[in-house]
Design an enzyme around this catalytic site. Sequence first.
Site, mmCIF file in Angstrom:
data_model
loop_
_atom_site.group_PDB
_atom_site.id
_atom_site.type_symbol
_atom_site.label_atom_id
_atom_site.label_comp_id
_atom_site.label_asym_id
_atom_site.label_seq_id
_atom_site.Cartn_x
_atom_site.Cartn_y
_atom_site.Cartn_z
ATOM 1 N N THR A 1 8.557 19.800 11.219
ATOM 2 C CA THR A 1 8.736 21.021 10.436
ATOM 3 C C THR A 1 8.123 20.770 9.067
ATOM 4 O O THR A 1 8.168 19.647 8.579
ATOM 5 C CB THR A 1 10.228 21.402 10.260
ATOM 6 O OG1 THR A 1 10.351 22.277 9.130
ATOM 7 C CG2 THR A 1 11.087 20.182 9.988
ATOM 8 N N ARG B 1 10.952 30.820 20.112
ATOM 9 C CA ARG B 1 12.401 30.808 20.019
ATOM 10 C C ARG B 1 12.942 31.269 21.369
ATOM 11 O O ARG B 1 12.322 32.065 22.064
ATOM 12 C CB ARG B 1 12.872 31.755 18.909
ATOM 13 C CG ARG B 1 12.387 31.357 17.537
ATOM 14 C CD ARG B 1 13.496 31.349 16.487
ATOM 15 N NE ARG B 1 13.021 30.574 15.322
ATOM 16 C CZ ARG B 1 12.068 31.008 14.473
ATOM 17 N NH1 ARG B 1 11.532 32.182 14.637
ATOM 18 N NH2 ARG B 1 11.680 30.251 13.460
ATOM 19 N N ASP C 1 13.467 19.203 5.684
ATOM 20 C CA ASP C 1 14.899 19.412 5.432
ATOM 21 C C ASP C 1 15.767 18.731 6.488
ATOM 22 O O ASP C 1 16.837 19.232 6.826
ATOM 23 C CB ASP C 1 15.201 20.908 5.386
ATOM 24 C CG ASP C 1 14.775 21.626 6.662
ATOM 25 O OD1 ASP C 1 14.098 20.985 7.495
ATOM 26 O OD2 ASP C 1 15.116 22.799 6.827
ATOM 27 N N GLY D 1 9.461 26.604 14.533
ATOM 28 C CA GLY D 1 8.210 26.870 13.804
ATOM 29 C C GLY D 1 7.233 25.727 13.971
ATOM 30 O O GLY D 1 7.624 24.568 13.949
ATOM 31 N N ASP E 1 15.912 21.286 13.093
ATOM 32 C CA ASP E 1 17.320 21.080 13.455
ATOM 33 C C ASP E 1 17.846 22.106 14.447
ATOM 34 O O ASP E 1 18.708 21.774 15.265
ATOM 35 C CB ASP E 1 18.230 20.944 12.221
ATOM 36 C CG ASP E 1 18.049 22.066 11.229
ATOM 37 O OD1 ASP E 1 17.380 23.051 11.565
ATOM 38 O OD2 ASP E 1 18.588 21.948 10.114
ATOM 39 N N ARG F 1 12.745 27.811 3.095
ATOM 40 C CA ARG F 1 13.795 28.804 2.896
ATOM 41 C C ARG F 1 15.071 28.196 2.318
ATOM 42 O O ARG F 1 15.652 28.724 1.383
ATOM 43 C CB ARG F 1 14.092 29.527 4.219
ATOM 44 C CG ARG F 1 14.665 30.929 4.013
ATOM 45 C CD ARG F 1 14.682 31.717 5.319
ATOM 46 N NE ARG F 1 13.359 32.071 5.771
ATOM 47 C CZ ARG F 1 12.676 33.134 5.331
ATOM 48 N NH1 ARG F 1 13.215 33.927 4.428
ATOM 49 N NH2 ARG F 1 11.484 33.393 5.773
ATOM 50 N N ASP G 1 9.238 21.816 6.348
ATOM 51 C CA ASP G 1 10.221 21.977 5.265
ATOM 52 C C ASP G 1 10.843 20.673 4.775
ATOM 53 O O ASP G 1 11.460 20.645 3.711
ATOM 54 C CB ASP G 1 11.343 22.923 5.718
ATOM 55 C CG ASP G 1 10.853 24.340 5.884
ATOM 56 O OD1 ASP G 1 9.821 24.683 5.282
ATOM 57 O OD2 ASP G 1 11.490 25.105 6.627
#
Lengths: 327, 327, 327, 327
Positions: free
Chosen positions: C129, C75, C133, C14, C106, C175, C131
């Site tokens: 990213t 992707r 994370d 993303g 990741d 997410r 996120d």
Amino acid sequence: MGKIKRIGVMTSGGDSPGMNAAIRSVVRACAYYRAECIGIYRGYQGLIEGDFVSLTARSVNNIINKGGTILKSARSDEFRTKEGRKKAHENLVEHELHALVVIGGDGSFTGGVIFNKEFKFPIIGIPGTIDNDIFGTSHTLGYDTALNTAVEAIDKIRDTASSHNRLFFVEVMGRDAGFIALNAGVGAGAEEILIPEEDLGLKRMLESLKKSRRAGKSSSIVVVAEGDKSGKNVYELAQYVEENLPEYEVRVSVLGHMQRGGAPSCFDRVLASRLGVKAVELLLDNETNLMVGLKNNEVITTSLEEAIKGGHAINMELLRVSDIMTT
Amino acid sequence: MGKIKRIGVMTSGGDSPGMNAAIRSVVRACAYYRAECIGIYRGYQGLIEGDFVSLTARSVNNIINKGGTILKSARSDEFRTKEGRKKAHENLVEHELHALVVIGGDGSFTGGVIFNKEFKFPIIGIPGTIDNDIFGTSHTLGYDTALNTAVEAIDKIRDTASSHNRLFFVEVMGRDAGFIALNAGVGAGAEEILIPEEDLGLKRMLESLKKSRRAGKSSSIVVVAEGDKSGKNVYELAQYVEENLPEYEVRVSVLGHMQRGGAPSCFDRVLASRLGVKAVELLLDNETNLMVGLKNNEVITTSLEEAIKGGHAINMELLRVSDIMTT
Amino acid sequence: MGKIKRIGVMTSGGDSPGMNAAIRSVVRACAYYRAECIGIYRGYQGLIEGDFVSLTARSVNNIINKGGTILKSARSDEFRTKEGRKKAHENLVEHELHALVVIGGDGSFTGGVIFNKEFKFPIIGIPGTIDNDIFGTSHTLGYDTALNTAVEAIDKIRDTASSHNRLFFVEVMGRDAGFIALNAGVGAGAEEILIPEEDLGLKRMLESLKKSRRAGKSSSIVVVAEGDKSGKNVYELAQYVEENLPEYEVRVSVLGHMQRGGAPSCFDRVLASRLGVKAVELLLDNETNLMVGLKNNEVITTSLEEAIKGGHAINMELLRVSDIMTT
Amino acid sequence: MGKIKRIGVMTSGGDSPGMNAAIRSVVRACAYYRAECIGIYRGYQGLIEGDFVSLTARSVNNIINKGGTILKSARSDEFRTKEGRKKAHENLVEHELHALVVIGGDGSFTGGVIFNKEFKFPIIGIPGTIDNDIFGTSHTLGYDTALNTAVEAIDKIRDTASSHNRLFFVEVMGRDAGFIALNAGVGAGAEEILIPEEDLGLKRMLESLKKSRRAGKSSSIVVVAEGDKSGKNVYELAQYVEENLPEYEVRVSVLGHMQRGGAPSCFDRVLASRLGVKAVELLLDNETNLMVGLKNNEVITTSLEEAIKGGHAINMELLRVSDIMTT
């Protein structure tokens, strides 16, 4: 006049937000009507130097929201000479260009009118300047964006003004026209607005500031147009007030060139799209020497000569509203 | 030291975005721990004048996103006198305030340290200034927001710089510290950054600008901190370059006070929320004379005296990155 | 391992704001150290298809402030197959690429680790990213920008929420990680924050909303992470509250993909510039299989394998602060 | 009709940016003309409940730039009953209010017309709604701001759309009117715009998307008005396209309530200031049952009844421009 098959487009004079959106519109309208479109770099100077680029519908992807101009802009002293204009015309003939869309202000249009007189070369103008000082359109490209930029900056300045009970003089752009100062001043809730069109007098300003403080306002913003009639620049004005109203802590902020840049507002993007299409359609209909503009939310045309001569009067009702707002 | 039941909060010195978020946090933390919270207007001056207001959790609704400070700020010459501080203390005693949270910069903390020495009055400091020049925290309140404000303004200036192939000198805030200049300069992709910590020399700047033009860059931005070491201000710098590099068309923009205002960034709001809670918790734990700050994303404390003395070194790695970026 | 003379760079997974700034940094660092730089379009899929472009210092002018990625992202199912990775390696050998910088999350790093094991091909990862994370860095590229985007949107929603005394459920991205929800929730002054890491229970939320109304709040914002543990999506949550607290008029807003775009914040631009330089320097020093990251405002490295395995724990102190703020 | 000495002001229906600026203008105009001004909370419901507040020129400091409405808004079923309106009138008489300024949309004006018929109570309307669906004004308050909010959000979505070669369906507000969709769509450079006024047919959309991809566009944005004529909502539309154009990866984003909030644009602030002054001046001149509006940049008046009945036709030229832009 033969059939128009290849159209040049340029940006000239000071840049303004929406110029790229207008370029995109001219290019896409050419593609739609199956005319070729040639971009001319750096305005009339690029015309003289033959600094051209072929533009297709895909060349202008993702520029509608970009400030500045991908075709660059420049002033050209050479184009003021007969010799320079001759070279420009030779380049147009050599590259088989049949018409020109000039995006710029009245200086650029004046060049276009002279050029058209000398060479009968079809020209349509699109008003692109943040100053909104052009006759024949209610809005020039970039004006709406510049207003939002100015107002957002003054909102930030007000945060610190009201935290410290200060008086700020904020200078906005608009050398001969007070459109930005008047509208951004009302929009930002300024206590006082100084514009070139109105000589309110320095004493009146002092009275107004005193009144405002008496009315319980602890901080104030005065918006000043670059070329206001007081004859003093913004720093001198600030000093004058500090000397005469020592109870005020005065600061100055000159918004400067950031007002020319930034992503155009929706209004400027839509306006640019409409004017660009109309400019191409006029040329394809063998019209020339016109400026496209907006009136009552309709696209209209004005002769370039009128557009140059006519002024764009300031809205006196708005001055009155400003006065009432500072009650 | 008795139990802390009533805590005062004030903002002092230059305002910065996030001060309101910190006030809100102090007020809500007091409410959470069932202490009363009293707002003190205009920093130490309001303390001397007894300009107080009772604040409940609802008093600070909808201020987390507002620039400036609802408690106003001011400089106080009177607080520099023993007499002034005595009045301040009398007001605190009279209103039964047991502790103070001071949101401000090192000038404000110096006042706090002196006051604490004289009256043993519990004080915790929250670093609020856009300059990021305080030891004991990686970020001061408002610094992150000021960086974004500066970078967004320079983005706009770049639009017009690159449309006209111009060189812009942009002055950002930070009188003794080049944090804003260095970070906003890297963030805005400036070709050159001039900061107080580094005397790069004017000749080196000329060389760099020549190199940049040779490398094919047609426009350039030089970011200058208010107090850069060259000894020249931004207008003199511009003139110096124009004289020595006549091929450049040079313009100046001073971003000014808008850098102090505006809605705080998410980072500054979260930081303010964390520091405000910690400040109240420290006071309730009978701690005093500490500044709360951020290190490695953890809330830490430093003695106010250290915070005042220690400097906050500029990141030399970032200077090197800046150099590489202008390849 | 021979000398690294030609480095490939790609964006994968993303997209996030700051990816372009990181590409620019990698390209300019290569130019600085006189290595060639090759851009690879659409991540691993472009690697397989040999979709390459040569990048010079000038190729990346004026992209530091652009959202998205000029190298596009995609992707690639094919890269999950041995056959696909073989093709990818053949392309790298054919184009004489000696090393790879992978900007992504990741998933992208996992692909890189496998590829490195199979072909001993040097790879450095840059965490990109929204996120946040990823283990081994306090901030991923784009996270800070996404927080500001979310908070600005929620500020707007609060205007209308408080005008109508409504309760809004606002879903933000993230997410498997509640970083955006927790920080944007605190930053936006949300009354309640629901994140995947914490199962606060629906009953607790009802209690909290009741308390908030009793405390005199007439409007409320609940920030919900995409994957919160309640097992209900945001629309179901809204319905659940409407059924159980009929005094509330409930609305839902899903912020969605706008959180991935937009001009990066100053923080993300500076971070991208620092990480890109470090990535290139590591490769030139014959390091491989590392991810560059930020810790305590220093650039650090972590092995890619650790970066993938390790989690990035949510800040429980911030949950507590959030609780106190909603007093 | 006696002399108007005390004027009430309320906001009613969905809130929109600029409502606070209009309240400020009404209040300041009252102060200027030495009439009292009373704020009525929560529209007609507050009128029925007698939820009034006295407003002075200072009460409306620093609200010109705030979204939402400080007077709150609400729907009132009770005002649809004769009984409710009677209570409302009794409150007006009791508090000696002589006239009413209603800021809202056509639902609010309908209530005003009925109320005026029953009680001969002087009412002036100011059009405040983001939808721009009111006859008698070229722009409603908030419409220009909502366009900018929508366009800025779609700009962000385009970043990620073009990074991933995706097709996005973006739903904007405007239940019965496609003004936002059409203008924001053109402003954001959307490939397709679906509005309630035009049934372009789903097949035509598929053709257009195919054409767009053949023309070399790798990503696309389709802007959809809430109530477009296809009868499908935005999620169904997305699914329909995914089934029929499997080469597209489709995503949906519903911009939602953030379009109603945020700081008003300069245009909306100036418009609000002008309309508020005019509304008060009309009442003081014993005019009633009029809506103030803008036409050709002049403030005009329309009877409230006409304003309710008349539609505001969509600009078909703009649809054509949109078509040409997607060449």
